[in-house]
Scaffold this motif. Structure first.
Motif, mmCIF file in Angstrom:
data_model
loop_
_atom_site.group_PDB
_atom_site.id
_atom_site.type_symbol
_atom_site.label_atom_id
_atom_site.label_comp_id
_atom_site.label_asym_id
_atom_site.label_seq_id
_atom_site.Cartn_x
_atom_site.Cartn_y
_atom_site.Cartn_z
ATOM 1 N N ARG A 104 0.852 -1.182 0.000
ATOM 2 C CA ARG A 104 0.000 0.000 0.000
ATOM 3 C C ARG A 104 0.888 1.233 0.000
ATOM 4 N NH1 ARG A 104 -4.633 1.057 4.424
ATOM 5 N NH2 ARG A 104 -2.834 1.541 5.672
ATOM 6 N N MET A 133 -5.531 -8.218 7.100
ATOM 7 C CA MET A 133 -6.216 -6.934 7.263
ATOM 8 C C MET A 133 -6.989 -6.516 6.011
ATOM 9 S SD MET A 133 -4.990 -6.587 10.236
ATOM 10 C CE MET A 133 -5.274 -4.999 10.949
ATOM 11 N N ALA A 135 -8.531 -3.102 5.151
ATOM 12 C CA ALA A 135 -8.625 -1.732 5.684
ATOM 13 C C ALA A 135 -9.444 -0.861 4.724
ATOM 14 C CB ALA A 135 -7.228 -1.189 5.939
ATOM 15 N N GLY A 192 -5.291 5.463 7.554
ATOM 16 C CA GLY A 192 -5.763 4.235 6.915
ATOM 17 C C GLY A 192 -5.547 2.989 7.748
ATOM 18 N N TYR A 193 -5.245 3.151 9.042
ATOM 19 C CA TYR A 193 -5.118 1.992 9.937
ATOM 20 C C TYR A 193 -6.473 1.666 10.562
ATOM 21 C CZ TYR A 193 -0.109 1.533 9.614
ATOM 22 O OH TYR A 193 1.142 1.283 9.132
ATOM 23 N N ILE A 194 -6.675 0.363 10.776
ATOM 24 C CA ILE A 194 -7.938 -0.067 11.376
ATOM 25 C C ILE A 194 -7.926 0.246 12.869
ATOM 26 C CG2 ILE A 194 -9.441 -2.046 11.822
ATOM 27 C CD1 ILE A 194 -8.371 -3.340 9.247
ATOM 28 N N GLY A 199 -2.504 -2.763 14.504
ATOM 29 C CA GLY A 199 -1.316 -2.097 13.969
ATOM 30 C C GLY A 199 -0.989 -2.639 12.594
ATOM 31 N N ASP A 200 0.293 -2.639 12.253
ATOM 32 C CA ASP A 200 0.729 -3.098 10.921
ATOM 33 C C ASP A 200 0.978 -4.610 10.976
ATOM 34 O OD1 ASP A 200 2.518 -1.723 8.302
ATOM 35 O OD2 ASP A 200 2.579 -3.860 8.757
ATOM 36 N N ALA A 201 0.110 -5.362 10.311
ATOM 37 C CA ALA A 201 0.161 -6.822 10.418
ATOM 38 C C ALA A 201 1.489 -7.381 9.902
ATOM 39 C CB ALA A 201 -1.002 -7.431 9.650
ATOM 40 N N GLY A 202 1.961 -6.856 8.764
ATOM 41 C CA GLY A 202 3.222 -7.358 8.192
ATOM 42 C C GLY A 202 4.387 -7.118 9.150
HETATM 43 N N1 URA Z 1 -2.653 -2.663 7.053
HETATM 44 C C1 URA Z 1 -2.286 -3.105 8.274
HETATM 45 O O1 URA Z 1 -1.366 -3.912 8.395
HETATM 46 N N2 URA Z 1 -2.967 -2.654 9.326
HETATM 47 C C2 URA Z 1 -3.985 -1.782 9.235
HETATM 48 O O2 URA Z 1 -4.576 -1.414 10.270
HETATM 49 C C3 URA Z 1 -4.346 -1.319 7.951
HETATM 50 C C4 URA Z 1 -3.663 -1.785 6.873
#
Ligand code: URA
Ligand code: PRP
Length: 209
Positions: A104, A133, A135, A192-194, A199-202
């Motif tokens: 993204r 995720m 989002a 754009g985070y949920i 947080g950031d899943a990756g």
């Molecule tokens: N991607 C993520 O990893 N977390 C989010 O909250 C949104 C996009």
């Protein structure tokens, strides 16, 4: 319109609570994502076709059901979707695995495709696209578009946490795709985070920043 299925199973809810917590470390996060993916796969495969075969138990001959051997494909959206693949394969070990690489763009939030490698017989296969995720929905919409463009006919989408905005975008873009979600959260924040999300899943799966 495809169906939207939100899981309410206590084991899934319990494990999700731990992956949401910011102090949960990489090892535990990875293990829990894997376990949740297996639990979700149990439900997602509920409609797999069965056929009857003749078998012999120690007592007598009988008829019993086995899977017809429908061709399946699991497609993680890279990177974070990788964390769900082994969990799904525990239940359907013969499924082929395709990969769709998208990231993204942090400014536009639009997905950028960088890699696509899919199994053969695309038209005959049912696909399960996995990504923790959903989002804005941009990545899922684009990944499913990439699959359809190459001939995929039957696709479902499975994620851990979704925002209502992402569900709406995916339903509108691909009304034929069923969506399986472990938890439907409140909203997206300005980046754009949920929210509350995880947080950031990756980054949490792979220990990057
Ligand atoms: N991607 C993520 O990893 N977390 C989010 O909250 C949104 C996009
Ligand atoms: C994350 C996540 C999804 C996407 C969801 O990936 O794993 O693919 O964001 O956001 P969207 O619904 O707004 O498109 P990211 O782009 O951070 O890449 P990564 O998996 O490589 O970390």
């Amino acid at each position: 319109m495809g169906k939207v299925f939100v899981f309410d199973h206590p084991l899934i809810q319990h494990k999700l609570t731990y992956i949401r917590q910011k102090d949960t470390g990489t090892k535990e996060f990875r293990e829990l994502v894997d376990e949740i993916a297996t639990l979700m796969a149990f439900e997602v495969t509920r409609d797999l076709p069965l056929t009857e075969i003749e078998i012999e138990t120690p007592i007598c001959k009988t008829k019993a059901k086995v899977l017809t051997g429908k061709k399946l494909g699991v497609v993680p959206i890279l990177r974070a979707g990788m964390g769900m693949v082994d969990g799904v394969l525990k239940l359907i070990p013969n499924a082929r695995v395709g990969h769709i690489g998208l990231y993204r763009d942090p400014e536009t939030l639009k997905p950028v495709e960088y890699y696509v490698k899919l199994p053969t017989d695309i038209e005959e296969r049912d696909f399960i696209v996995v990504d923790p995720m959903l989002a804005t929905g941009g990545s899922a919409v684009e990944a499913i578009h990439a699959l359809k463009k190459r001939g995929a006919k039957h696709i479902i989408f499975m994620c851990l946490i979704a925002a209502p905005e992402g569900v709406k975008a995916l339903e509108e873009a691909h009304p034929d795709v069923d969506i399986y979600i472990a938890a439907l959260d409140e909203k997206l924040n300005e980046k754009g985070y949920i929210v509350p999300g995880l947080g950031d899943a990756g980054d949490r799966l792979f220990g990057t920043k």
